[in-house]
Design an enzyme around this catalytic site. Structure first.
Site: not given
Ligand SMILES: Cc1cc2nc3c(=O)[nH]c(=O)nc-3n(C[C@H](O)[C@H](O)[C@H](O)COP(=O)(O)OP(=O)(O)OC[C@H]3O[C@@H](n4cnc5c(N)ncnc54)[C@H](O)[C@@H]3O)c2cc1C
Ligand code: SF4
Ligand code: SF4
Ligand code: FES
Lengths: 248, 616
Positions: B240, B260
């Site tokens: 990740h 995000r």
């Protein structure tokens, strides 16, 4: 931060003692890190629970210097540089070993609670339930609970062996509150809240709210409104019937 | 002498190992059809990995953008997986995810709402539309609690803090049971069962920097492997892009992609928003190429293309890695993730409350004021136990697998949010598949007693040995090895070195020793997990060594591009006759023509197609 002193409870429900350990503490370490370091280096069989290491799972509940806390969210720099840190298991539950307690009683309380029962009305649609954000916020607030049982641990009713049989405790009072305040729930739990779950046992000391790592307003937003509903019910049954029928 | 008849035994029709989203869903589905259903887990109920999931679960509900459709979700998933997904699994997932999410709501989940009062959906990497049903950034908690509160009333026999050690079979090779151990007492127990569902999650604990907990030691992979099942795609380990990097003690803990999704951007030490430099050719058409366009997208302009920060995880992780390597890393060797200048403090606290809390407490940093420092962390296994798509049965009769421990659904790279929905869809299918299998079987197959004895003897010998290796230190060695030699960017030499180190550790592990008694003894538990970690690590390293290309999460510095040749193959690992690990390059099945067409269609064409379908 240097080498620091710790005392950790080693033993089970019948016998045990505080054992001294030393550990090098570096920047950013939390109490759970220390326990892991001691486990790896000095005491391979030191029992402790953890999973997420980020305050999300509620596994690592212990008492640190007598205060109920999540070990993974308690930073070492909360304590003075030469303070000895004492780690002991939760007091309200039987000790399995070291810092690990038998919390199965809590799972039994949950079983007693009537689960969510979705209303079959115009707001239960093909696209899902129709509920406004403002109307679910209360329920969502209670659903933040990570089942760390710190609140159960400090509740004096639960610490009392006999009273404990009659009260599900703060954690499950807010579970009940989350269901009762769910805009699309159809079940009636008020009689059970009074009789089986023991809402009357709580005398609003707010100790539970103080220790909740999720900042859930257990007493003011959860238990007190439930108590009010119970009182309402037994004063004015018509009002209740009216509310249930016209619940959106 | 060990007498098996003295060991407690319980009999089931269907037994599920693992109580995360996948395990709970499969137990619930099995309980609908089978009488005796059991569920066991290593931790307490409600504490499995699923509880940590943050961002959301992906399903084409179309509540926020009604252009969404299962076909577009399917296309996104295949493209994210670099077309290596098992076609049928990706199809089943995309088709059924929405129904499963709505079912979860009927069971009590309370998702965030849209203005219309429906389940709200947020943007995530690789998903064309806002698609992730969520509850702030604690979606996994909502999911596991809902399944737990619903499941406990379905007559499932639940055994918590009970570790499965190994699988038992009968003479003909059918599943017959599993040997387990209660963690609190150390007592052994044999669960006899007609069918067995593995829902044990992944194996990220083999790496040093990981978002995974102690439970992720690859137990399911190893048990299935030992039972003769095939593993597939293990070279695909998702790193990740955004794990915490500072302070050291929290390194690896996840920072949700939701940051995000809510508009957060990545910057390097020079303050440059670098993701614009890393847009892969294939995604150029669908990604904004200026900050101005990315800003319009965030403001809700449906014609604008998505910002590059929301490219798939493999791309973003490699980009951060490259920036750090080029000397443009953040203070502690990561990248800056900035949400503070993008959203109001109030919004951040509302949309990302647990991230706010996590940084405040663990890093003493206020994310509404300062950027976070983030870097790649080992997060998820795309590979796992090879299963048949519709039933989830493995290559061993009566052994099923679902959730993170199963392979195929995500191909070479998983899209965020596709795991939680995977758990719902395939958990459900596994419960049904295992029940059907159990029904057509008469009695519970008779397990081989010698095997059971051997499993128990192996476990107790770790405690009984006079002296031996410290399991914690062996584990640390393995983690360093995987981090350094089988990490994000891989090469032939390092992989070979990695494999050699694993071989050495396997030797040492034969002499692993745990001190203390059998009662709640983490040292013993750690030692028992070492075998599983080593099998998992070996399969990863060997598969990674064989796959001479870069695809999705598997990046080779010596084979930097996707290869047409390798697109046609999966790598299978299984236990050979001689006891050694076999690594097999196996040709994939031809895709269904219609699915192939959808996955490779131009986005605009597909959008037009589904729009036309929707018109009455
Ligand atoms: C921090 C974090 C955030 C994430 N966020 C998201 C997200 O936003 N969206 C998304 O889709 N995915 C997300 N993921 C991924 C997703 O959460 C996991 O892939 C998923 O929850 C795995 O579910 P599972 O049911 O397969 O296994 P798990 O939930 O991990 O459960 C595994 C179970 O198996 C049990 N078990 C394992 N071994 C044994 C054994 N030997 N004996 C007995 N029991 C055993 C464990 O006790 C546990 O109960 C995230 C993951 C992490 C770590
Ligand atoms: S407020 Fe009630 S529930 Fe909370 S600790 Fe006090 S008595 Fe227990
Ligand atoms: S209410 Fe708070 S203190 Fe009580 S179990 Fe839940 S999270 Fe823990
Ligand atoms: S380890 Fe999960 S809350 Fe502490």
């Amino acid at each position: 931060m240097g080498n620091r002193k710790f005392k950790i409870y080693r033993g089970d429900n019948t016998k045990g003692e505080l054992v001294d350990y030393n550990c090098d503490v570096t920047e950013g370490m939390v109490v759970l890190d220390v326990m892991h370091r001691i486990q790896a280096d000095d005491a391979n069989d030191l029992a402790c629970r953890w999973n997420c290491k980020a305050g999300k799972c509620g596994s690592c509940s212990v008492e640190i210097n007598g205060r109920p806390k999540l070990a993974c969210m308690t930073r070492m720099n909360e304590y003075g540089d030469d303070e000895t840190i004492t780690i002991t298991p939760l007091k309200a539950f039987p000790i399995i070993k070291d810092t690990v307690t038998d919390v199965s009683w809590n799972y039994k309380q949950n079983l007693k609670i009537k689960p969510f029962s979705p209303a079959q009305n115009k707001n239960n649609t093909e696209k899902g339930l129709v509920m406004q954000q403002v109307d679910v916020e209360r329920t969502q607030h209670f659903r933040k609970c990570i089942e760390c049982y710190l609140c159960q641990n400090v509740c004096h009713v639960i610490r009392d062996q006999e009273a404990k049989e009659k009260f599900v405790g703060p954690r499950f009072m807010i579970r009940l509150a989350s269901l009762e305040m769910h805009p699309m729930d159809d079940a009636d739990r008020i009689p059970a809240i009074k009789e089986d779950h023991g809402s009357g046992m709580c005398n609003i000391t707010r100790c539970c709210t103080e220790v909740c790592p999720e900042d859930i307003q257990i007493t003011d937003d959860g238990i007190i409104p439930l108590k009010e509903r119970v009182v309402d019910r037994y004063y004015d049954p018509f009002m209740i019937l009216f509310r249930k029928i016209f619940k959106k | 002498m060990l007498d098996i008849s003295e060991i407690r035994q319980i009999e089931f029709d269907v037994l599920v190992i693992g109580a995360g989203g996948a395990g709970l869903c499969s137990a619930i589905a099995a309980a609908k059809e089978s009488e005796k259903v059991g569920l066991i887990c290593k931790s307490l109920l409600g504490k499995a990995h699923t509880v940590m999931a943050e961002g959301g679960m992906a399903a084409a509900l179309g509540n926020v953008d009604n252009r969404d459709h299962w076909k577009i979700h399917f296309r996104d998933t295949m493209r994210g997986g670099k077309m290596l997904n098992v076609w049928r699994m990706a199809e089943l997932h995309a088709r059924h995810a929405a129904d499963r999410v709505r079912e979860l709501e009927q069971w009590g989940a309370v998702f965030d709402r849209t203005k219309e009062g429906l389940i709200n959906q947020r943007n995530f990497g690789g998903h064309r539309y806002p698609r992730l049903a969520h509850v702030g950034d604690r979606t996994g908690l909502e999911m596991i609690r809902t399944l737990q509160d619903y499941g406990i009333h379905k007559g499932i026999d639940i055994h918590m803090e009970c570790t499965a050690l190994d699988i038992l079979k009968d003479e003909s090779g059918k599943i017959a049971g599993v040997v387990c151990m209660y963690r609190d007492t150390g007592e052994f127990i044999i669960f006899k069962t007609k069918s067995l569902i593995l829902a044990t999650g992944g194996g990220g604990k083999a790496w040093e920097i990981t978002s995974n907990s102690w439970e992720y030691t690859g137990d399911g992979y190893a048990m299935a492997y030992e039972a003769g099942a095939e593993l597939m795609d293990l070279e695909f380990n998702q790193f990740h892009p955004t794990g915490m990097v500072w302070p050291p003690s929290v390194r690896g803990i996840l920072v949700t992609e939701g940051v995000r999704g809510e508009g957060g951007i990545l910057k390097n030490s020079e303050g440059k928003r670098f993701m614009f430099d890393y847009i892969p050719e294939k995604f150029k058409n669908e990604t904004a190429d200026t900050e101005e366009e990315a800003a319009r997208w965030l403001a809700g302009d449906k014609d604008a293309r998505r910002p590059p920060e929301l490219l798939t995880r493999d791309v973003v992780a490699r980009a951060i890695n490259a920036e750090v390597k080029a000397g443009r890393g953040s203070k502690h060797g990561g990248a800056y993730l900035d949400i503070a200048t993008r959203r109001s403090a109030e919004d951040i606290k509302k949309k990302l409350p647990s991230m706010y809390h996590q940084f405040k407490v663990l890093a003493e940093l206020d994310i509404t004021k300062e950027p976070m420092e983030v870097g790649p962390t080992c997060h998820y296994f795309m590979g796992g136990i090879r299963v048949e798509a519709d039933t989830t049965m493995s290559t061993v009769e009566g052994l099923f697998a679902c959730g993170e421990c199963a392979a195929g659904m995500h191909g070479a790279n998983r899209l965020g949010g596709n795991s939680l929905s995977d758990l719902l869809v395939f958990g459900n299918l596994a419960g049904t598949g295992a029940s059907n299998y159990a029904k057509q079987l008469g009695a519970v197959p008779k397990f081989n007693k010698e095997d059971a004895k051997k499993i128990i003897r192996n476990a107790t010998s770790i405690l009984n040995r006079e002296e031996g290796e410290n399991p914690y230190l062996l584990h640390e060695d393995l983690q360093k090895n995987m981090q350094n030699n089988v990490g994000i960017i891989r090469t032939d030499t390092e992989l070979q070195k990695g494999i050699q180190n694993i071989e050495n550790l396997k030797e040492k592990n034969k002499n692993v020793k745990a001190n203390g008694s059998s009662q709640f003894n983490p040292g013993w538990h750690e030692a028992l997990a070492m075998r599983n970690l080593l099998i998992t690590a070996e399969a990863v390293a060997r598969a990674a060594h064989m796959r001479e290309e870069s695809r999705g999460a598997h990046t080779r510095d010596d084979f930097t591009t996707e290869s047409e040749e390798w697109y046609q193959y999966n790598i299978i690992t299984k236990k050979g006759e001689d006891g050694n690990m076999q690594v097999i390059k196996e040709k994939r099945k031809e895709p269904n023509a219609e699915l192939f067409r959808i996955a490779n269609a131009k986005l605009e064409d597909l959008e037009a197609e589904v729009a036309a379908e929707r018109k009455p």
